[in-house]
Design a protein around this motif. Structure first.
Motif, PDB file in Angstrom:
ATOM      1  N   ALA A  45      39.191 -24.008 -33.595  1.00  0.00           N
ATOM      2  CA  ALA A  45      37.905 -24.511 -34.080  1.00  0.00           C
ATOM      3  C   ALA A  45      36.901 -23.368 -34.204  1.00  0.00           C
ATOM      4  CB  ALA A  45      37.373 -25.586 -33.145  1.00  0.00           C
ATOM      5  N   MET A  46      36.068 -23.439 -35.239  1.00  0.00           N
ATOM      6  CA  MET A  46      34.936 -22.530 -35.399  1.00  0.00           C
ATOM      7  C   MET A  46      33.683 -23.291 -34.964  1.00  0.00           C
ATOM      8  SD  MET A  46      35.771 -20.556 -39.013  1.00  0.00           S
ATOM      9  CE  MET A  46      35.374 -21.989 -40.016  1.00  0.00           C
ATOM     10  N   ARG A  47      33.036 -22.838 -33.893  1.00  0.00           N
ATOM     11  CA  ARG A  47      31.891 -23.549 -33.324  1.00  0.00           C
ATOM     12  C   ARG A  47      30.656 -22.676 -33.370  1.00  0.00           C
ATOM     13  NH1 ARG A  47      31.979 -28.239 -30.663  1.00  0.00           N
ATOM     14  NH2 ARG A  47      30.139 -27.644 -29.455  1.00  0.00           N
ATOM     15  N   SER A  48      29.522 -23.360 -33.381  1.00  0.00           N
ATOM     16  CA  SER A  48      28.231 -22.692 -33.360  1.00  0.00           C
ATOM     17  C   SER A  48      27.611 -22.847 -31.974  1.00  0.00           C
ATOM     18  CB  SER A  48      27.304 -23.308 -34.413  1.00  0.00           C
ATOM     19  OG  SER A  48      26.844 -24.588 -33.987  1.00  0.00           O
ATOM     20  N   PRO A  49      26.556 -22.090 -31.689  1.00  0.00           N
ATOM     21  CA  PRO A  49      25.833 -22.325 -30.431  1.00  0.00           C
ATOM     22  C   PRO A  49      25.159 -23.692 -30.440  1.00  0.00           C
ATOM     23  CG  PRO A  49      25.274 -20.184 -31.390  1.00  0.00           C
ATOM     24  CD  PRO A  49      26.027 -20.928 -32.432  1.00  0.00           C
ATOM     25  N   ILE A 102      33.929 -35.894 -38.780  1.00  0.00           N
ATOM     26  CA  ILE A 102      34.737 -36.178 -39.959  1.00  0.00           C
ATOM     27  C   ILE A 102      36.102 -35.532 -39.745  1.00  0.00           C
ATOM     28  CG2 ILE A 102      34.882 -36.006 -42.470  1.00  0.00           C
ATOM     29  CD1 ILE A 102      31.861 -35.559 -42.497  1.00  0.00           C
ATOM     30  N   ARG A 103      37.153 -36.339 -39.822  1.00  0.00           N
ATOM     31  CA  ARG A 103      38.512 -35.872 -39.575  1.00  0.00           C
ATOM     32  C   ARG A 103      39.406 -36.212 -40.759  1.00  0.00           C
ATOM     33  NH1 ARG A 103      40.411 -34.714 -34.744  1.00  0.00           N
ATOM     34  NH2 ARG A 103      42.403 -35.715 -35.243  1.00  0.00           N
ATOM     35  N   VAL A 104      40.558 -35.597 -40.790  1.00  0.00           N
ATOM     36  CA  VAL A 104      41.609 -35.977 -41.720  1.00  0.00           C
ATOM     37  C   VAL A 104      42.774 -36.479 -40.881  1.00  0.00           C
ATOM     38  CG1 VAL A 104      42.480 -33.591 -41.837  1.00  0.00           C
ATOM     39  CG2 VAL A 104      43.102 -35.232 -43.606  1.00  0.00           C
ATOM     40  N   VAL A 105      43.152 -37.736 -41.118  1.00  0.00           N
ATOM     41  CA  VAL A 105      44.206 -38.409 -40.361  1.00  0.00           C
ATOM     42  C   VAL A 105      45.154 -39.060 -41.360  1.00  0.00           C
ATOM     43  CG1 VAL A 105      44.746 -40.160 -38.631  1.00  0.00           C
ATOM     44  CG2 VAL A 105      42.647 -38.824 -38.425  1.00  0.00           C
ATOM     45  N   ASP A 106      46.420 -38.689 -41.294  1.00  0.00           N
ATOM     46  CA  ASP A 106      47.436 -39.250 -42.187  1.00  0.00           C
ATOM     47  C   ASP A 106      47.014 -39.085 -43.644  1.00  0.00           C
ATOM     48  OD1 ASP A 106      49.807 -40.432 -42.906  1.00  0.00           O
ATOM     49  OD2 ASP A 106      49.049 -42.484 -42.720  1.00  0.00           O
ATOM     50  N   ASP A 107      46.473 -37.909 -43.955  1.00  0.00           N
ATOM     51  CA  ASP A 107      46.051 -37.568 -45.315  1.00  0.00           C
ATOM     52  C   ASP A 107      44.904 -38.436 -45.812  1.00  0.00           C
ATOM     53  OD1 ASP A 107      46.952 -35.338 -46.800  1.00  0.00           O
ATOM     54  OD2 ASP A 107      47.577 -36.650 -48.428  1.00  0.00           O
ATOM     55  N   GLY A 137      36.863 -27.386 -38.255  1.00  0.00           N
ATOM     56  CA  GLY A 137      38.266 -27.188 -37.940  1.00  0.00           C
ATOM     57  C   GLY A 137      38.595 -27.533 -36.501  1.00  0.00           C
ATOM     58  N   SER A 138      39.873 -27.450 -36.175  1.00  0.00           N
ATOM     59  CA  SER A 138      40.378 -27.689 -34.824  1.00  0.00           C
ATOM     60  C   SER A 138      41.737 -27.012 -34.719  1.00  0.00           C
ATOM     61  CB  SER A 138      40.467 -29.196 -34.526  1.00  0.00           C
ATOM     62  OG  SER A 138      41.328 -29.841 -35.451  1.00  0.00           O
ATOM     63  N   LYS A 139      42.451 -27.295 -33.646  1.00  0.00           N
ATOM     64  CA  LYS A 139      43.731 -26.647 -33.394  1.00  0.00           C
ATOM     65  C   LYS A 139      44.710 -26.926 -34.535  1.00  0.00           C
ATOM     66  CE  LYS A 139      46.813 -24.493 -30.829  1.00  0.00           C
ATOM     67  NZ  LYS A 139      46.712 -23.055 -30.510  1.00  0.00           N
ATOM     68  N   ASN A 140      45.291 -25.845 -35.090  1.00  0.00           N
ATOM     69  CA  ASN A 140      46.318 -25.924 -36.130  1.00  0.00           C
ATOM     70  C   ASN A 140      45.842 -26.624 -37.405  1.00  0.00           C
ATOM     71  OD1 ASN A 140      48.190 -24.583 -34.504  1.00  0.00           O
ATOM     72  ND2 ASN A 140      48.886 -26.499 -33.580  1.00  0.00           N
ATOM     73  N   ALA A 141      44.540 -26.570 -37.675  1.00  0.00           N
ATOM     74  CA  ALA A 141      44.024 -27.147 -38.922  1.00  0.00           C
ATOM     75  C   ALA A 141      44.412 -26.257 -40.093  1.00  0.00           C
ATOM     76  CB  ALA A 141      42.510 -27.303 -38.850  1.00  0.00           C
ATOM     77  N   GLY A 142      44.598 -26.871 -41.246  1.00  0.00           N
ATOM     78  CA  GLY A 142      44.942 -26.130 -42.446  1.00  0.00           C
ATOM     79  C   GLY A 142      44.249 -26.698 -43.660  1.00  0.00           C
ATOM     80  N   ALA A 193      43.460 -33.169 -38.268  1.00  0.00           N
ATOM     81  CA  ALA A 193      42.546 -32.199 -37.658  1.00  0.00           C
ATOM     82  C   ALA A 193      41.115 -32.622 -37.922  1.00  0.00           C
ATOM     83  CB  ALA A 193      42.794 -30.789 -38.213  1.00  0.00           C
ATOM     84  N   THR A 194      40.195 -31.961 -37.238  1.00  0.00           N
ATOM     85  CA  THR A 194      38.767 -32.138 -37.473  1.00  0.00           C
ATOM     86  C   THR A 194      38.351 -31.293 -38.665  1.00  0.00           C
ATOM     87  OG1 THR A 194      38.289 -32.578 -35.143  1.00  0.00           O
ATOM     88  CG2 THR A 194      36.458 -31.824 -36.502  1.00  0.00           C
ATOM     89  N   LEU A 195      37.651 -31.891 -39.603  1.00  0.00           N
ATOM     90  CA  LEU A 195      37.110 -31.150 -40.736  1.00  0.00           C
ATOM     91  C   LEU A 195      35.748 -30.570 -40.389  1.00  0.00           C
ATOM     92  CD1 LEU A 195      38.069 -33.581 -43.652  1.00  0.00           C
ATOM     93  CD2 LEU A 195      39.228 -31.477 -42.970  1.00  0.00           C
ATOM     94  N   LEU A 196      34.805 -31.433 -40.001  1.00  0.00           N
ATOM     95  CA  LEU A 196      33.465 -30.993 -39.633  1.00  0.00           C
ATOM     96  C   LEU A 196      32.879 -32.007 -38.678  1.00  0.00           C
ATOM     97  CD1 LEU A 196      30.857 -29.371 -41.962  1.00  0.00           C
ATOM     98  CD2 LEU A 196      30.110 -31.117 -40.370  1.00  0.00           C
ATOM     99  N   SER A 197      32.265 -31.534 -37.620  1.00  0.00           N
ATOM    100  CA  SER A 197      31.634 -32.443 -36.656  1.00  0.00           C
ATOM    101  C   SER A 197      30.298 -31.870 -36.225  1.00  0.00           C
ATOM    102  CB  SER A 197      32.537 -32.661 -35.435  1.00  0.00           C
ATOM    103  OG  SER A 197      32.611 -31.486 -34.649  1.00  0.00           O
ATOM    104  N   PHE A 198      29.422 -32.776 -35.825  1.00  0.00           N
ATOM    105  CA  PHE A 198      28.100 -32.418 -35.309  1.00  0.00           C
ATOM    106  C   PHE A 198      27.981 -33.014 -33.914  1.00  0.00           C
ATOM    107  CE2 PHE A 198      23.280 -32.348 -36.246  1.00  0.00           C
ATOM    108  CZ  PHE A 198      23.206 -31.057 -35.796  1.00  0.00           C
TER     109      PHE A 198
END
Length: 706
Positions: A252-256, A308-313, A377-382, A297-302
């Protein structure tokens, strides 16, 4: 009877005619003919009985045939499934040999599909007459035989969805349009709509190079992403984009975590694309390419506000407490626009501004007290992502249209910071008093005597690596009135004005701005002002003057009159909140004052000129820059680095820093009185110099005021 004989002939294995012409064979062979006729008679009797029994069993089924089905007089070719066969050609018995019914080529005489109720009364098939039609399979069987004795023919699968009684919109939610979405027309009242930058709390255009490890937040919220596990620098929907590589074990890419004001509604938008590596080789040479599905994986979260996630396409958006909204994602390699809105407790997803998910209701959850961080993103996101933005408000249909059109026309939501003027004061045209603009066409002209001075900024300048060999001591410089207006304060454009300054002991006035200190004409504009105080300190203020009142961020006792060079920055961010912008002052990379300015107080721009105008003592200026962006200290010309400076040498002390000893027989009090008299004499000399300079300007035709 006659039809049965025809059917019987189709089953027989003898292909010779029943009657032959008289031949010269001996009489004793007639017994074989009689035997064959007896065999035919027995088989015909058995077949007739079978046909009769079969017709009786399916009598009810035949009466339920719909319009367009088999003709009433046809007893043959009625399959157990009630399928559709073409009407028999009455001349078939004459024109062609009789073939087994199972190999009749039905496709040669196309017939309209009909709806036939199943003979087996299962609950699923007891539906009504609205059941979809079934087309009989046209493939021929390799086993000849009577159709009346064969098992039921299975219906061929149909691509037409069955009617479920649901509205047509429910089908459109699951069947996604293919290809690029059309560009919608521009709304008629686009000029009256809120700007896309209004209430923008996060914006990452992902335009960084591949060598950078930080994704900048241009909204001013200071939520930069740690891109250590990301791969920026790929070709994006607008400019560059960032990819998370599943094969590299992306994280994951995270901000402060930054404070976030309370909100009612929230909107999140970004462009999403599958990586090019998602195209897999087809299993066969002529088969179409296969597109690999997204890894969950997680696409973008606040944080807890929205994820917002992608699950089963499928795109899944959860905002607040309640069921998430879900929408499919096209199976291609194109960029698609995702917009998630949570307005009045209802959440939905928009795809390319033409497909909306089902609207789900929930309860809005306020952000945590300590603030919220952005995660991509999150672990193993593509996946590939571009132009990610978060607003603390909802969007109208026209505003959604404008936002989508921006992306389709390769226009970013917000222009990246761009320096529009840079004055180094080391390439002046001597004798003319004109200081060139290194990156633009906005030179500054001197309206008072000036002289070169020792450089204040480091050499080279930390951010630009520019050589710095000289500065300038000025009293009044300004841009030309032709083409003025580039430096005004606007409600949709942030800016940062910065540079190095070294005021004299009595310097007071404007270090930069668009209105004079007196403002007798009542003009609207901003200025960075200073005035001396006590003990080497003074007042530093970032002021917005409406013409009738002033709003300002003021730093009292700022240590700017200590005889040293200081880096000063004034930062305007109109996106601090829905209704207010922020005004901040930084001294040597540290914020020393800030205030909020109501956006409704901003007046229309009127083409004011930029100027530096001080009195009392001249000020030394060096490396000034004006940038359209609310920069942070790490983005200043200093790069946020503290400059190790040494105190200037004391006059008459051979360049040493030590205070000269007292004169023989001088007490500490006498020494203080002497130094005070020396300072007063210096000030009197400065005033005399100023009066002489003003008299010279009058003689030469220059104005006195700023």
């Amino acid at each position: 009877g006659e039809d049965a004989v025809v059917s019987l002939a189709s089953v027989g294995t003898v292909t010779e005619p029943a009657r032959r012409a008289e031949t010269g064979y001996p009489r004793h062979r007639s017994r074989g003919v009689v035997a064959w006729m007896a065999l035919f008679s027995a088989v015909a009797l058995a077949a007739g009985v079978g046909v009769f029994v079969f017709k009786e069993i399916n009598k009810k089924g035949e009466t339920q045939l719909t319009q367009g089905g088999e003709e009433p007089g046809s007893d043959l070719g009625a399959p157990a499934t009630g399928g559709t066969l073409p009407p028999p050609d009455p001349d078939d018995s004459v024109r062609q040999p009789v073939l087994p019914q199972a190999v009749v080529e039905v496709g040669k005489q196309p017939a309209e599909p009909v709806t036939v109720q199943e003979a087996d009364p299962e609950p699923a098939n007891e539906a009504s007459e609205d059941s979809p039609g079934v087309v009989v399979d046209n493939e021929s069987s390799n086993t000849p035989g009577s159709p009346a004795l064969e098992p039921a023919i299975e219906p061929e699968p149909s691509d037409t969805p069955e009617s479920t009684g649901e509205p047509e919109q429910a089908v459109a939610e699951t069947v996604l349009p293919q290809g690029k979405a059309p560009i919608p027309p521009e709304p008629a009242d686009v000029a009256s709509l809120r700007a896309p930058t209004r209430s923008l709390v996060y914006y990452a255009p992902f335009d960084e190079e591949s060598t950078e490890f930080r994704i900048r937040d241009l909204s001013g919220g200071e939520r930069d992403l740690d891109a250590t596990s990301g791969s920026p620098g790929i070709l994006g929907r607008i400019g560059m984009a960032c990819r998370l590589v599943e094969e590299n074990g992306s994280e994951a890419m995270r901000s402060p975590v930054k404070p976030f004001a309370d909100f009612k509604d929230i909107t999140i938008a970004f462009w999403l694309k599958r990586p090019d590596s998602s195209r897999l080789d087809p299993p066969e040479q002529d088969a179409p390419a296969v597109i690999k599905k997204f890894t969950d994986a997680t696409l973008l979260s606040f944080d807890s506000v929205c994820e917002i996630r992608v699950v089963d396409d499928k795109i899944v958006a959860a905002a607040g407490e309640g069921a998430p909204a879900t929408l499919g994602f096209p199976g291609d390699l194109l960029w698609h626009h995702i917009l998630v809105e949570h307005v009045n407790g209802e959440t939905s997803i928009w795809l390319d501004h033409r497909v909306q998910s089902e609207v789900v209701s929930g309860v809005t959850v306020p952000p945590p007290a300590e603030g919220a961080a952005v995660q991509v993103g999150s672990k193993n996101a593509g996946f590939c992502i571009d132009e990610a933005a978060i607003w603390a408000r909802g969007f109208t249909a026209d505003e959604r249209c404008v936002l989508y059109r921006l992306g389709r026309f390769d226009t970013p939501i917000m222009a990246p910071p761009r320096s529009i003027a840079y004055w180094g004061f080391d390439k002046s045209k001597l004798g003319r008093g004109v200081f060139g603009d290194y990156i633009g066409s906005r030179p500054l002209g001197s309206f008072a005597r000036w002289k070169p001075a020792k450089p204040l900024a480091p050499d080279p300048v930390p951010m630009t690596r520019k050589r710095n060999v000289v500065a300038a001591q000025v009293s009044h410089v300004a841009e030309s009135k032709e083409g003025a207006g580039s430096f005004e304060m606007k409600r949709d454009t942030p800016f940062t004005y910065e540079g190095w300054f070294k005021p004299g002991r009595l310097t007071a006035g404007t270090l930069g701005g668009t209105v004079p200190s007196s403002n007798e004409k009542g003009e609207a504009g901003w200025r960075l002002a200073l005035s001396p105080g006590k003990s080497g300190k003074g007042f530093l203020a970032f002021i917005y003057d409406t013409g009738s009142e002033k709003m300002q961020a003021v730093a009292e006792n700022a240590p700017i009159y200590d005889g040293l060079a200081h880096h000063v920055a004034a930062v305007w961010n109109p996106r601090s909140s829905e209704t207010h912008g922020s005004m901040k002052i930084f001294l040597d990379n540290k914020m020393i004052a800030s205030t909020l300015l109501p956006l409704e107080e901003l007046r229309p721009v009127s083409g004011q000129t930029f100027r530096i105008a001080v009195g009392g003592s001249a000020v030394v200026v060096d490396e000034l820059r004006f940038t359209t962006g609310s920069l942070r200290p790490s983005e200043f010309l200093t790069k946020g680095e503290d400059r190790p400076v040494s105190r200037p040498p004391i006059a008459g002390n051979d360049g040493r820093q030590n205070t000269p000893p007292s004169r023989p027989g001088e007490s500490p009090f006498q020494r203080a009185a002497r130094e005070l008299q020396e300072r007063k004499a210096e000030q009197a000399a400065e005033r005399a110099r100023k009066r002489a300079e003003e008299a010279r300007r009058r003689r030469e035709g220059f104005g006195v005021g700023d």
